[in-house]
Design a protein around this motif. Structure first.
Motif, PDB file in Angstrom:
ATOM      1  N   SER A 249       1.203  -1.060   0.438  1.00  0.00           N
ATOM      2  CA  SER A 249      -0.004   0.213   0.403  1.00  0.00           C
ATOM      3  C   SER A 249       0.563   1.318   0.482  1.00  0.00           C
ATOM      4  O   SER A 249       1.538   1.322   1.209  1.00  0.00           O
ATOM      5  CB  SER A 249      -1.033   0.068   1.076  1.00  0.00           C
ATOM      6  N   ASP A 250       0.862   2.148  -0.688  1.00  0.00           N
ATOM      7  CA  ASP A 250       1.258   3.389  -0.657  1.00  0.00           C
ATOM      8  C   ASP A 250       0.836   4.460   0.216  1.00  0.00           C
ATOM      9  O   ASP A 250       1.600   5.183   0.391  1.00  0.00           O
ATOM     10  CB  ASP A 250       1.209   4.306  -2.065  1.00  0.00           C
ATOM     11  N   ASP A 251      -0.299   3.823   0.664  1.00  0.00           N
ATOM     12  CA  ASP A 251      -0.416   4.791   2.114  1.00  0.00           C
ATOM     13  C   ASP A 251       0.173   3.926   3.497  1.00  0.00           C
ATOM     14  O   ASP A 251      -0.639   3.529   4.505  1.00  0.00           O
ATOM     15  CB  ASP A 251      -1.622   5.013   2.184  1.00  0.00           C
ATOM     16  N   THR A 252       1.571   4.378   3.986  1.00  0.00           N
ATOM     17  CA  THR A 252       2.295   3.597   4.527  1.00  0.00           C
ATOM     18  C   THR A 252       1.574   4.242   6.286  1.00  0.00           C
ATOM     19  O   THR A 252       1.816   3.528   7.141  1.00  0.00           O
ATOM     20  CB  THR A 252       3.738   3.672   5.002  1.00  0.00           C
ATOM     21  N   ALA A 253       1.390   5.928   6.404  1.00  0.00           N
ATOM     22  CA  ALA A 253       1.031   5.917   7.476  1.00  0.00           C
ATOM     23  C   ALA A 253      -0.235   5.191   8.356  1.00  0.00           C
ATOM     24  O   ALA A 253      -0.314   4.548   9.270  1.00  0.00           O
ATOM     25  CB  ALA A 253       0.016   7.152   7.559  1.00  0.00           C
ATOM     26  N   ASP A 254      -1.537   4.478   6.888  1.00  0.00           N
ATOM     27  CA  ASP A 254      -2.712   4.877   7.157  1.00  0.00           C
ATOM     28  C   ASP A 254      -2.388   2.367   7.494  1.00  0.00           C
ATOM     29  O   ASP A 254      -2.536   1.988   8.730  1.00  0.00           O
ATOM     30  CB  ASP A 254      -3.236   3.982   6.297  1.00  0.00           C
ATOM     31  N   PHE A 255      -1.004   2.345   6.744  1.00  0.00           N
ATOM     32  CA  PHE A 255      -1.000   1.113   7.431  1.00  0.00           C
ATOM     33  C   PHE A 255      -0.394   0.929   9.004  1.00  0.00           C
ATOM     34  O   PHE A 255      -0.181   0.315   9.653  1.00  0.00           O
ATOM     35  CB  PHE A 255       0.810  -0.030   6.182  1.00  0.00           C
ATOM     36  N   ASP A 256       0.898   1.272   9.015  1.00  0.00           N
ATOM     37  CA  ASP A 256       1.248   1.460  10.217  1.00  0.00           C
ATOM     38  C   ASP A 256       0.171   1.666  11.450  1.00  0.00           C
ATOM     39  O   ASP A 256       0.973   1.212  12.322  1.00  0.00           O
ATOM     40  CB  ASP A 256       2.370   2.744  10.375  1.00  0.00           C
ATOM     41  N   HIS A 257      -0.268   2.893  11.409  1.00  0.00           N
ATOM     42  CA  HIS A 257      -1.603   3.161  12.854  1.00  0.00           C
ATOM     43  C   HIS A 257      -2.646   1.187  12.664  1.00  0.00           C
ATOM     44  O   HIS A 257      -2.620   1.302  13.380  1.00  0.00           O
ATOM     45  CB  HIS A 257      -2.666   4.003  11.744  1.00  0.00           C
ATOM     46  N   HIS A 258      -2.740   0.936  11.938  1.00  0.00           N
ATOM     47  CA  HIS A 258      -3.035  -0.139  11.791  1.00  0.00           C
ATOM     48  C   HIS A 258      -2.341  -1.561  12.173  1.00  0.00           C
ATOM     49  O   HIS A 258      -3.207  -2.138  12.658  1.00  0.00           O
ATOM     50  CB  HIS A 258      -3.943  -0.488  10.626  1.00  0.00           C
ATOM     51  N   ALA A 259      -1.552  -1.177  10.982  1.00  0.00           N
ATOM     52  CA  ALA A 259      -0.323  -2.922  12.651  1.00  0.00           C
ATOM     53  C   ALA A 259       0.092  -2.520  13.391  1.00  0.00           C
ATOM     54  O   ALA A 259       0.151  -3.784  13.753  1.00  0.00           O
ATOM     55  CB  ALA A 259       0.618  -2.631  10.716  1.00  0.00           C
ATOM     56  N   SER A 260      -0.018  -1.427  14.219  1.00  0.00           N
ATOM     57  CA  SER A 260       0.858  -0.846  15.317  1.00  0.00           C
ATOM     58  C   SER A 260      -0.308  -1.831  16.200  1.00  0.00           C
ATOM     59  O   SER A 260      -0.125  -2.291  17.463  1.00  0.00           O
ATOM     60  CB  SER A 260       0.757   0.073  16.143  1.00  0.00           C
ATOM     61  N   MET A 261      -2.062  -2.074  16.044  1.00  0.00           N
ATOM     62  CA  MET A 261      -2.564  -2.978  16.716  1.00  0.00           C
ATOM     63  C   MET A 261      -2.573  -4.661  16.895  1.00  0.00           C
ATOM     64  O   MET A 261      -2.576  -4.709  17.887  1.00  0.00           O
ATOM     65  CB  MET A 261      -4.401  -2.393  16.411  1.00  0.00           C
ATOM     66  N   PHE A 262      -2.566  -4.691  15.384  1.00  0.00           N
ATOM     67  CA  PHE A 262      -2.113  -6.211  15.272  1.00  0.00           C
ATOM     68  C   PHE A 262      -0.906  -7.170  15.719  1.00  0.00           C
ATOM     69  O   PHE A 262      -0.979  -7.422  16.414  1.00  0.00           O
ATOM     70  CB  PHE A 262      -2.566  -6.426  14.185  1.00  0.00           C
ATOM     71  N   SER A 264       1.208  -4.976  18.419  1.00  0.00           N
ATOM     72  CA  SER A 264       0.770  -4.850  19.714  1.00  0.00           C
ATOM     73  C   SER A 264       2.215  -3.431  19.814  1.00  0.00           C
ATOM     74  O   SER A 264       3.290  -4.169  21.843  1.00  0.00           O
ATOM     75  CB  SER A 264       0.679  -5.782  21.069  1.00  0.00           C
ATOM     76  N   ALA A 265       2.433  -2.972  19.133  1.00  0.00           N
ATOM     77  CA  ALA A 265       3.956  -2.502  19.180  1.00  0.00           C
ATOM     78  C   ALA A 265       3.498  -1.426  17.900  1.00  0.00           C
ATOM     79  O   ALA A 265       3.312  -1.518  17.268  1.00  0.00           O
ATOM     80  CB  ALA A 265       4.779  -2.949  19.203  1.00  0.00           C
ATOM     81  N   PRO A 266       4.492  -0.196  17.886  1.00  0.00           N
ATOM     82  CA  PRO A 266       4.352   0.614  17.173  1.00  0.00           C
ATOM     83  C   PRO A 266       5.616  -0.089  16.169  1.00  0.00           C
ATOM     84  O   PRO A 266       6.083  -0.676  15.374  1.00  0.00           O
ATOM     85  CB  PRO A 266       5.378   2.070  16.970  1.00  0.00           C
ATOM     86  N   VAL A 267       5.182   0.610  15.024  1.00  0.00           N
ATOM     87  CA  VAL A 267       4.846  -0.307  13.012  1.00  0.00           C
ATOM     88  C   VAL A 267       5.393   0.581  12.519  1.00  0.00           C
ATOM     89  O   VAL A 267       4.880   2.265  12.624  1.00  0.00           O
ATOM     90  CB  VAL A 267       3.886  -1.085  12.722  1.00  0.00           C
ATOM     91  N   LYS A 268       6.658   1.084  11.565  1.00  0.00           N
ATOM     92  CA  LYS A 268       6.873   2.102  10.525  1.00  0.00           C
ATOM     93  C   LYS A 268       7.414   1.288   9.698  1.00  0.00           C
ATOM     94  O   LYS A 268       8.481   0.499   9.157  1.00  0.00           O
ATOM     95  CB  LYS A 268       8.217   3.176  11.176  1.00  0.00           C
ATOM     96  N   SER A 269       7.192   1.267   8.729  1.00  0.00           N
ATOM     97  CA  SER A 269       6.769   0.632   7.104  1.00  0.00           C
ATOM     98  C   SER A 269       7.703   1.205   6.045  1.00  0.00           C
ATOM     99  O   SER A 269       7.449   2.595   6.134  1.00  0.00           O
ATOM    100  CB  SER A 269       5.425   0.589   6.736  1.00  0.00           C
ATOM    101  N   LYS A 270       7.841   0.751   4.427  1.00  0.00           N
ATOM    102  CA  LYS A 270       8.355   1.565   3.727  1.00  0.00           C
ATOM    103  C   LYS A 270       7.189   1.091   2.568  1.00  0.00           C
ATOM    104  O   LYS A 270       7.380  -0.705   3.050  1.00  0.00           O
ATOM    105  CB  LYS A 270       9.827   0.989   3.365  1.00  0.00           C
ATOM    106  N   TYR A 271       6.768   1.369   2.016  1.00  0.00           N
ATOM    107  CA  TYR A 271       6.003   0.714  -0.160  1.00  0.00           C
ATOM    108  C   TYR A 271       7.220   0.369  -0.759  1.00  0.00           C
ATOM    109  O   TYR A 271       8.460   0.113  -0.438  1.00  0.00           O
ATOM    110  CB  TYR A 271       5.137   1.678  -0.171  1.00  0.00           C
ATOM    111  N   VAL A 272       6.245  -0.988  -0.881  1.00  0.00           N
ATOM    112  CA  VAL A 272       7.569  -1.781  -1.853  1.00  0.00           C
ATOM    113  C   VAL A 272       6.066  -2.249  -2.943  1.00  0.00           C
ATOM    114  O   VAL A 272       5.282  -2.242  -2.852  1.00  0.00           O
ATOM    115  CB  VAL A 272       8.196  -3.114  -0.995  1.00  0.00           C
TER     116      VAL A 272
END
Length: 275
Positions: A249-262, A264-272
């Motif tokens: 997904s090119d919306d990494t901020a949205d991914f990071d928000h949802h991913a952090s819930m799954f 159970s810790a902060p997530v910082k992703s990159k688009y690929v």
């Protein structure tokens, strides 16, 4: 990156992060790369061919990042793509391994039941594949498996509505349909890695005597056993506790928000792009 040999963790979206969390808790020393194919999620209602093609593209991308071992932390991909990947795509490449979540779960699920009646909750794709029926029968032929598709649970979770009171209706709906199949069910398997986020609601709508089994700890323990039994793979894996997250997904901020819930810790992703 190519100097590292991380374990690759793949899911069609966010759900595999619940498995990844359990894996890190049990095997924190290894390097990991997580890839979520969020741009093409959900996989649940797609054909076998499409799911295989998408999954294989993502697995190949993880191989290119140096991963000698990839875990399909996704029930749908494990049900509809793993066999073809293992028996055809990497058949002649002993340097690469791909594992799923269904077989390790099937190997132990029979140990949780006293009545030999188990309920399996999953996506349409997982349920229609019949993979759990076949695998559980192989390891526990005496166990009767009752399946129930829950097509609205993943959308509720991925839109962040799983905590809303309205979600209780759909949780109870599918659980009631499952329990109507047999009064002897004493164990319910959450055969989708998204479903642990609904576990409080699921528990509230099930009789107290019924065991609820999530896959994270099972898969993590299976991976621990695997690397012990396969020193030729284990010696390739680097151990610097590196953890990287990628999404299609090119919306990494949205991914990071949802991913952090799954996770159970902060997530910082990159688009690929995997193509």
């Amino acid at each position: 990156m190519l100097n590292n040999k991380p374990i690759g963790i793949f899911d069609s979206g966010y759900g595999g992060l619940t498995v990844f969390r359990s894996i890190i808790d049990q095997l924190p020393q290894y390097d990991y790369i997580y890839l979520g194919d969020n741009n093409r999620a959900p996989y649940g209602n797609r054909s076998f061919k499409t799911i295989h093609d998408y999954t294989w593209e993502c697995v190949q991308w993880l191989f290119k990042q140096g991963c000698p071992l990839v875990i399909l932390a996704c029930n749908t991909a494990s049900a509809k793509a793993l066999r073809t990947i293992q028996q055809r795509d990497i058949k002649n490449d002993p340097e690469k391994r791909v594992l799923g979540v269904i077989r390790p779960t099937a190997e132990v699920i029979g140990n949780y039941t006293k009545t030999n009646d188990i309920g399996v909750l999953g996506t349409d794709g997982t349920i229609q594949s019949g993979s759990y029926l076949l695998e559980i029968e192989h390891f526990f032929p005496e166990v009767k498996v009752h399946q129930q598709a829950c097509p609205l649970w993943v959308p509720l979770i991925e839109t962040g509505e799983y905590d809303d009171p309205g979600a209780d209706y759909y949780v109870k709906l599918y659980l009631d349909q499952l329990l109507a199949r047999s009064v002897k069910i004493d164990t319910v398997l959450l055969a989708c890695t998204h479903y642990p986020l609904l576990i409080d609601k699921i528990r509230a709508h099930l009789p107290a005597h019924i065991n609820i089994v999530s896959q994270g700890d099972i898969v993590a323990q299976s991976l621990l056993d695997y690397v012990k039994r396969h020193p030729e793979i284990n010696e390739k894996l680097t151990q610097t506790q590196s953890r990287k997250f990628y999404t299609t997904s090119d919306d990494t901020a949205d991914f990071d928000h949802h991913a952090s819930m799954f996770f159970s810790a902060p997530v910082k992703s990159k688009y690929v792009s995997v193509k």
